[in-house]
Scaffold this active site. Structure first.
Site, PDB file in Angstrom:
ATOM      1  N   ARG A 101       7.215  -4.474  -2.350  1.00  0.00           N
ATOM      2  CA  ARG A 101       8.605  -4.687  -2.766  1.00  0.00           C
ATOM      3  C   ARG A 101       8.888  -6.183  -2.718  1.00  0.00           C
ATOM      4  O   ARG A 101       8.548  -6.856  -1.732  1.00  0.00           O
ATOM      5  CB  ARG A 101       9.573  -3.935  -1.831  1.00  0.00           C
TER       6      ARG A 101
ATOM      7  N   ASP B 283       3.177  -8.186  -7.802  1.00  0.00           N
ATOM      8  CA  ASP B 283       3.555  -7.154  -8.774  1.00  0.00           C
ATOM      9  C   ASP B 283       5.041  -6.834  -8.650  1.00  0.00           C
ATOM     10  O   ASP B 283       5.566  -6.000  -9.377  1.00  0.00           O
ATOM     11  CB  ASP B 283       2.725  -5.880  -8.556  1.00  0.00           C
TER      12      ASP B 283
ATOM     13  N   GLU C 294      13.617  -8.638  -9.606  1.00  0.00           N
ATOM     14  CA  GLU C 294      12.920  -8.087 -10.784  1.00  0.00           C
ATOM     15  C   GLU C 294      13.761  -7.135 -11.641  1.00  0.00           C
ATOM     16  O   GLU C 294      13.484  -6.973 -12.828  1.00  0.00           O
ATOM     17  CB  GLU C 294      11.641  -7.369 -10.347  1.00  0.00           C
TER      18      GLU C 294
ATOM     19  N   HIS D 260       5.565  -5.071 -12.118  1.00  0.00           N
ATOM     20  CA  HIS D 260       5.653  -3.803 -11.375  1.00  0.00           C
ATOM     21  C   HIS D 260       4.887  -2.687 -12.103  1.00  0.00           C
ATOM     22  O   HIS D 260       5.447  -1.626 -12.402  1.00  0.00           O
ATOM     23  CB  HIS D 260       7.116  -3.401 -11.155  1.00  0.00           C
TER      24      HIS D 260
HETATM   25  P1  NAD Z   1       3.744   4.644   3.171  1.00  0.00           P
HETATM   26  O1  NAD Z   1       5.030   5.175   3.693  1.00  0.00           O
HETATM   27  O2  NAD Z   1       2.589   5.551   3.003  1.00  0.00           O
HETATM   28  O3  NAD Z   1       3.264   3.415   4.127  1.00  0.00           O
HETATM   29  C1  NAD Z   1       4.108   2.413   4.557  1.00  0.00           C
HETATM   30  C2  NAD Z   1       3.627   1.958   5.937  1.00  0.00           C
HETATM   31  O4  NAD Z   1       4.384   0.816   6.330  1.00  0.00           O
HETATM   32  C3  NAD Z   1       3.800   3.018   7.040  1.00  0.00           C
HETATM   33  O5  NAD Z   1       2.555   3.272   7.659  1.00  0.00           O
HETATM   34  C4  NAD Z   1       4.793   2.377   7.987  1.00  0.00           C
HETATM   35  O6  NAD Z   1       4.567   2.731   9.346  1.00  0.00           O
HETATM   36  C5  NAD Z   1       4.546   0.908   7.741  1.00  0.00           C
HETATM   37  N1  NAD Z   1       5.612   0.028   8.193  1.00  0.00           N
HETATM   38  C6  NAD Z   1       6.955   0.285   8.266  1.00  0.00           C
HETATM   39  N2  NAD Z   1       7.581  -0.805   8.776  1.00  0.00           N
HETATM   40  C7  NAD Z   1       6.630  -1.737   9.021  1.00  0.00           C
HETATM   41  C8  NAD Z   1       6.653  -3.062   9.549  1.00  0.00           C
HETATM   42  N3  NAD Z   1       7.782  -3.652   9.934  1.00  0.00           N
HETATM   43  N4  NAD Z   1       5.479  -3.732   9.634  1.00  0.00           N
HETATM   44  C9  NAD Z   1       4.320  -3.170   9.255  1.00  0.00           C
HETATM   45  N5  NAD Z   1       4.234  -1.909   8.769  1.00  0.00           N
HETATM   46  C10 NAD Z   1       5.374  -1.217   8.648  1.00  0.00           C
HETATM   47  O7  NAD Z   1       4.118   3.896   1.818  1.00  0.00           O
HETATM   48  P2  NAD Z   1       3.136   3.627   0.579  1.00  0.00           P
HETATM   49  O8  NAD Z   1       3.180   4.776  -0.344  1.00  0.00           O
HETATM   50  O9  NAD Z   1       1.836   3.131   1.100  1.00  0.00           O
HETATM   51  O10 NAD Z   1       3.936   2.424  -0.153  1.00  0.00           O
HETATM   52  C11 NAD Z   1       3.855   1.088   0.331  1.00  0.00           C
HETATM   53  C12 NAD Z   1       4.710   0.160  -0.532  1.00  0.00           C
HETATM   54  O11 NAD Z   1       4.227   0.147  -1.881  1.00  0.00           O
HETATM   55  C13 NAD Z   1       6.184   0.559  -0.613  1.00  0.00           C
HETATM   56  O12 NAD Z   1       6.976  -0.615  -0.520  1.00  0.00           O
HETATM   57  C14 NAD Z   1       6.325   1.135  -2.006  1.00  0.00           C
HETATM   58  O13 NAD Z   1       7.624   1.009  -2.501  1.00  0.00           O
HETATM   59  C15 NAD Z   1       5.333   0.257  -2.771  1.00  0.00           C
HETATM   60  N6  NAD Z   1       4.864   0.814  -4.067  1.00  0.00           N
HETATM   61  C16 NAD Z   1       4.614  -0.048  -5.087  1.00  0.00           C
HETATM   62  C17 NAD Z   1       4.161   0.423  -6.316  1.00  0.00           C
HETATM   63  C18 NAD Z   1       3.866  -0.502  -7.475  1.00  0.00           C
HETATM   64  O14 NAD Z   1       3.674  -0.029  -8.606  1.00  0.00           O
HETATM   65  N7  NAD Z   1       3.800  -1.809  -7.266  1.00  0.00           N
HETATM   66  C19 NAD Z   1       3.978   1.797  -6.496  1.00  0.00           C
HETATM   67  C20 NAD Z   1       4.213   2.662  -5.419  1.00  0.00           C
HETATM   68  C21 NAD Z   1       4.651   2.152  -4.192  1.00  0.00           C
END
Ligand code: NAD
Length: 330
Positions: A235, A259, A264, A295
């Site tokens: 994000r 990304d 954005e 993205h």
């Molecule tokens: P997920 O919930 O599986 O994993 C997120 C992890 O972050 C969890 O393990 C959580 O404990 C950890 N976390 C929370 N607060 C934290 C902190 N302060 N420090 C360190 N770790 C912390 O989520 P995911 O599905 O792996 O998604 C991760 C990110 O990717 C999200 O921001 C999501 O929006 C983004 N995303 C981007 C795209 C893209 O196309 N660019 C697509 C899907 C998801």
């Protein structure tokens, strides 16, 4: 079952047709989003799948859906802020989403960007565009197995990223406040500052929360190695963009692969004119050691297939009176 699918894109059609064949259900595909003008298209159908960024409409629309006998709305995406969940509850409509569709898609985009940056491709391209085809000592690269990768947020995508880097021979450090034994074979868990200080590639994979907003800002850039690359596929607001630009200009880090950007929503996913593009993006895009993509890390065949199939399966599950683990709590 007879389902109607709103906002169908051409790329989804083969997967919808394959699902119909596999399950024996019928799907009516329409290209419009679900709103007050298109809700009547759902008349006579058992269930709905949709994927859109615009809100559905006011309470009346939910009442109309309930009056048609619609009992569920299956979103082919993660976010459910387009729904009025109170109105869904009041009208007995269950909402499902697709929270995980392909962690590998996003992980691979992050690794791809890191590889591009590590091998200084943008910088070579810039020089070649001026007729300079020489190799020079200031563009010597390193190889991944010699490097330390730092993962912040070791969930589905961070975990998939860690596995890829580990397979490439890198040392992988990770910080996540919640410990996941599943990733033990790939990472060494440590604290946030140790990850920031030691990473040659720092890859962010946390959700955007009050506790993670601006988690990478001036103090973190000062802690990072000056030959480190920042990769943000998560994000935009996890990173302070002004501080990132300063860190790049002052050579506090070597480059960035992004990304997502904090601002954005005004231009990613849209066709815009030059005056609609924010200055931050223009500054970043002009740097040969920065790579920005709009993205699109999720945009793979696997993701599209899973978004289609998981949402349609959930629609049928709910219509059969069963529970899906993707039901949104209301
Ligand atoms: P997920 O919930 O599986 O994993 C997120 C992890 O972050 C969890 O393990 C959580 O404990 C950890 N976390 C929370 N607060 C934290 C902190 N302060 N420090 C360190 N770790 C912390 O989520 P995911 O599905 O792996 O998604 C991760 C990110 O990717 C999200 O921001 C999501 O929006 C983004 N995303 C981007 C795209 C893209 O196309 N660019 C697509 C899907 C998801």
């Amino acid at each position: 079952m007879k389902l109607i699918m709103y906002s169908v894109r051409d790329a989804e059609k083969p997967y919808i047709e394959a699902w119909e064949k596999k399950t024996g259900n019928d799907v009516k595909m329409v290209t419009e989003p679900l709103n007050a003008d298109t809700v009547k298209l759902a008349e006579g159908y058992d269930g709905i799948s949709l994927q859109q960024t615009t809100k559905l409409g006011d309470e009346q629309l939910y009442e109309q859906l309930a009056a048609m006998g619609i009992k569920q709305l299956a979103a082919r995406m993660v976010g459910v802020d387009i729904f009025d969940l109170d109105a869904c509850k009041a009208n007995g409509i269950i909402v499902t989403n697709v929270p995980i569709y392909s962690p590998r898609a996003i992980a691979e985009m992050g690794v791809t960007q890191a590889m591009y940056l590590l091998r200084r491709i943008g910088e070579f391209e810039q020089r070649m565009s001026h007729g300079d085809f020489r190799w020079s000592d200031d563009l010597i690269s390193n190889e991944i197995y010699n490097l330390t990768v730092g993962i912040v947020g070791l969930g589905n995508i961070g975990g998939a990223t860690a596995q890829i880097y580990k397979a490439l021979g890198a040392k992988v450090l990770a910080y996540d406040p919640s410990y996941n034994v599943e990733y033990e074979p790939y990472v060494e868990y440590t604290d946030f500052d140790t990850v920031i200080k030691n990473a040659d590639i720092l890859s962010l994979h946390t959700p955007l929360l009050p506790s993670t907003e601006n988690m990478i800002a001036a103090p973190q850039f000062k802690m990072m190695k000056d030959n480190a690359y920042l990769i943000n596929m998560a994000r935009g607001k996890l990173v302070n963009t002004a501080d990132l630009i300063s860190a790049l200009e002052n050579k506090e880090i070597a480059g960035a692969g992004l990304d997502t950007l904090a601002d954005e929503t005004s231009f990613f996913g849209k066709q815009v004119t030059s005056d609609q593009i924010p200055d931050d993006y223009k500054k970043l895009a002009a740097m040969p050691n920065v790579l920005v993509t709009p993205h699109v890390a999720f945009l793979t065949e696997t993701s599209i297939r899973n978004m289609v199939e998981i949402s349609l399966n959930d629609a049928v599950t709910i219509l059969e009176g069963k529970h899906s683990r993707n039901e949104i709590r209301m």
